[in-house]
Design an enzyme around this catalytic site. Structure first.
Site, mmCIF file in Angstrom:
data_model
loop_
_atom_site.group_PDB
_atom_site.id
_atom_site.type_symbol
_atom_site.label_atom_id
_atom_site.label_comp_id
_atom_site.label_asym_id
_atom_site.label_seq_id
_atom_site.Cartn_x
_atom_site.Cartn_y
_atom_site.Cartn_z
ATOM 1 C CG ASP A 32 -39.650 59.185 -1.729
ATOM 2 O OD1 ASP A 32 -40.505 58.300 -1.525
ATOM 3 O OD2 ASP A 32 -39.803 60.098 -2.560
ATOM 4 C CG MET A 33 -38.585 54.077 -4.179
ATOM 5 S SD MET A 33 -37.160 53.388 -5.058
ATOM 6 C CE MET A 33 -37.994 52.561 -6.420
ATOM 7 C CG ASP A 34 -42.355 57.276 -7.406
ATOM 8 O OD1 ASP A 34 -42.200 57.035 -8.606
ATOM 9 O OD2 ASP A 34 -42.731 56.428 -6.578
ATOM 10 C CB SER A 66 -41.360 53.831 -1.648
ATOM 11 O OG SER A 66 -42.233 54.161 -2.700
ATOM 12 N N GLY A 67 -44.081 55.028 -0.678
ATOM 13 C CA GLY A 67 -45.500 54.720 -0.650
ATOM 14 C C GLY A 67 -45.839 53.567 -1.573
ATOM 15 C CE LYS A 212 -42.101 57.216 2.441
ATOM 16 N NZ LYS A 212 -41.540 57.921 1.264
ATOM 17 C CG ASP A 235 -40.143 63.855 -3.534
ATOM 18 O OD1 ASP A 235 -40.326 62.752 -2.960
ATOM 19 O OD2 ASP A 235 -40.832 64.251 -4.481
ATOM 20 C CG ASN A 238 -45.005 60.195 1.053
ATOM 21 O OD1 ASN A 238 -44.404 61.132 0.522
ATOM 22 N ND2 ASN A 238 -45.045 58.996 0.515
#
Length: 287
Positions: A32-34, A66-67, A212, A235, A238
């Site tokens: 994931d990113m954020d 990622s979203g 995902k 984290d 999602n």
């Protein structure tokens, strides 16, 4: 450059593998990113580029789920985008080396319904996420400043209902806190659509089969990569299916409690401490 000896003891509990352990098994890393790869300032750690290059040389594909919009992810990884695998918009849109591999669109009629509900909520804005761009109705400086971090292509329109694009998701931006507020206006749609709390202020609504985890399973099959050969980091909610469907799943130290409960392992370090890259080193995936 991060090396394994710099990490120290942690909560990696030891996955029992033969023939050299996990370092000889992993072929795909998905993060994931954020709140995961990025720190709270939405920055990629400078060590990332050297580490990604080393992983590539070892035949390990590094990818992000990622979203965020694809065009935003592409700009973040401009220098290596030609070899990146992108799971964008919560797995509704997947691309590899610039080639579209998978798309899971949201029914346009349903999207219009979610737009109408979102418009009526207090302190809330609606983002319509299409394949070609994201769309908003309000030229609000605070709102635009917030979402420009996640959307490279963003168009202001008079009426979201009139947008002509392939719709990937509807995102609700709720400044009051989406889990305690806006989520409850959409919860009753969960039998027919995927309603995912993506961050403190973001709620993402997609096709029921869009997440995902499903997107990763499809790509694993396409690339002949097993769950045992896949390492994932996440984290927030999602990321739930991604954590449930992978053998080597790591919740960030800073993760939502439900993600920590669903994951096999927890990182020693949080996203502001470069937890993803340090865990990759700890697992022996670097020389």
């Amino acid at each position: 450059m991060i090396k394994p000896h710099s990490i120290g003891p942690g909560r990696y509990l030891g996955i029992k593998h033969t023939d050299g352990g996990i370092k000889n098994m992993i072929k795909l890393i998905v993060t994931d990113m954020d709140g995961t790869l990025l720190n709270d300032q939405h920055e990629i750690h400078p060590d990332f580029w050297t580490i990604e290059e080393e992983l590539t040389k070892k035949g390990i594909m590094f990818s992000v789920a990622s979203g965020r919009q694809f065009y935003n992810l592409e700009s973040k990884f401009e220098r290596i985008k030609e070899r990146m695998l992108f799971f964008a918009e919560n797995g509704t849109y997947v691309l590899h080396k610039g080639k579209e591999l998978y798309i899971n669109a949201l029914d346009a009629k349903a999207a219009r319904k979610f737009i109408e509900i979102g418009r009526k909520l207090e302190d809330t804005q609606v983002i319509l996420c299409g394949k070609e761009s994201a769309y908003i109705e309000y030229n609000d400086e605070k709102f635009i400043s917030e979402i420009k971090q996640y959307y490279e292509r963003l168009i202001i329109v008079k009426d979201l209902q009139e947008v002509e694009d392939i719709i990937l998701k509807v995102t609700i931006c709720d400044y009051r806190g989406v889990e305690a507020n806006g989520y409850h206006s959409f919860k009753h749609f969960e039998n027919d659509f995927k309603v995912a709390i993506a961050a403190d202020i973001f709620l993402d609504i997609t096709s029921l089969t869009a997440n995902k985890g499903n997107a990763i399973k499809g790509i694993q099959k396409e690339l002949n990569i097993t769950p045992d050969e896949t390492l994932v980091f996440g984290d927030y909610l999602n990321d739930l299916e991604m954590m449930q469907n992978t053998t080597n799943s790591y919740a960030m130290k800073n993760a939502h409690p439900e993600i920590i409960g669903a994951s096999k392992f927890i990182t020693v370090f949080d996203n502001n401490e470069n937890g993803v890259l340090k865990t990759i080193a700890q697992l022996g995936l670097l020389e």
